[in-house]
Design an enzyme around this catalytic site. Sequence first.
Site, short mmCIF file in Angstrom:
data_model
loop_
_atom_site.label_atom_id
_atom_site.label_comp_id
_atom_site.label_asym_id
_atom_site.label_seq_id
_atom_site.Cartn_x
_atom_site.Cartn_y
_atom_site.Cartn_z
N CYS A 115 0.63 -1.05 -0.02
CA CYS A 115 0.09 -0.01 0.08
C CYS A 115 0.87 1.14 0.16
O CYS A 115 0.10 2.40 -0.27
CB CYS A 115 -1.03 -0.02 1.09
SG CYS A 115 -1.91 -1.48 1.20
N HIS A 257 -3.42 7.14 3.31
CA HIS A 257 -3.96 5.84 2.82
C HIS A 257 -5.07 5.58 3.10
O HIS A 257 -5.52 5.75 4.17
CB HIS A 257 -2.74 4.61 3.03
CG HIS A 257 -3.21 3.59 2.76
ND1 HIS A 257 -3.68 3.16 1.40
CD2 HIS A 257 -3.24 2.17 3.35
CE1 HIS A 257 -3.94 1.92 1.45
NE2 HIS A 257 -3.62 1.18 2.43
N ASN A 287 -10.29 -0.25 0.16
CA ASN A 287 -8.84 -0.27 0.40
C ASN A 287 -8.29 -0.65 -1.09
O ASN A 287 -8.40 -1.89 -1.25
CB ASN A 287 -8.18 -0.94 1.34
CG ASN A 287 -6.64 -0.94 1.39
OD1 ASN A 287 -6.08 -0.46 0.39
ND2 ASN A 287 -6.03 -1.49 2.33
#
Length: 330
Positions: A115, A257, A287
């Site tokens: 990520c 994020h 996500n």
Amino acid sequence: MAAYHAKLSAFGSSVPKKIVNNFDLEKIVDTSDEWIRTRTGMFERHHATADEAASDFAHEAAVRAIESSQVRYKDIDMIIVATVTGDYPFPSTSCVIQRKLGLKGVPAFDVSAGCAGFIYAIHTAKSFVESGAARNVLVLGVEMLTKITNWNDRGTCVLFGDGAGATIVSRANPGDISRIIDSLVEADGSQGDLLYQAAGGSRMPASHESVSKNLHTIYMEGNKIFKNAIKSMQASSEALLKRNKMETEDVDWIVPHQANLRIIEGLASRMKVPMNKVIVNIEKYGNTSSATIPIAMDEAVRSKKIRRGDIVLLTSFGAGLTWGSVLARY
Ligand code: ACO
């Protein structure tokens, strides 16, 4: 001293058409809209279909970023793609995109940092631009995590969505107000087994057994990752501000994020930043890993929430473990 300054030229993004909401997930796994909303802040996410792959969306995001910028195709001199779910183990997804964009000859490579991949890719692109080795680096974050999701694991399968985001890291012209002020990336491999994909690499190549045991899917110890994420993003954001003699009040927008709304709120509260200065779109996309930040930036820029001259702090955390931040005047 850098020979040049780098700047974030423009953004673009693309997500699959298919939308899966919390009620759809209730039908396939033992979960509820209420649990997902209150524990993660997510409501819907986009899923790629069986015949869609990372480069399809990355290509579209790249075209949108290029068309929103002053940069011509022929002026792009490097492509960096952050992904752990590219089209193939090899060749790199950046080479697939290079072919789709018709940019033969331009160096292209992928970055694997989960990520945090987009932050790592910006950090890398910035170094090339600041040294003068490149002038316009196309940087992408693209992930198709639903292709490596274990649909029997309710602790992970509700979290992920697919998508792509792109930017161009360009040499700033003298007089440009836009520039990447600084960036910082870090890693802690000793905790890599908290979040990983066991099979499909040279440690455990694909076999009937690895497939039947679902070892090609995401394994995550969510709780430990949760605590690490807040701590690391806070530490890296504050270190970056401190070494540039800036305070959190100097930042117009934090673009974190999008892994969990509670992580984002925890980060904002520890940094004493009000949530109206934090970009959040997790309810719509879930996500999307390395794509969350460029998708959020693209939306915020297009809706004119983020404007030229605003100070933005991008921060992320992911598999590796990896984390990092980028401080920029957009
Ligand atoms: N629906 C209903 N119940 C669930 C679900 C679900 N989808 N998932 C878990 N639960 C249950 C668990 O079984 C557990 O039940 P129990 O108490 O009876 O055992 C309970 O909910 C609590 O489980 P936790 O795992 O402790 O829940 P938590 O509050 O930690 O939330 C989550 C889980 C959302 C995964 C959270 O830990 C998180 O967001 N972690 C960080 C994720 C992240 O940042 N990842 C990094 C990037 S990802 C990448 O790099 C690919």
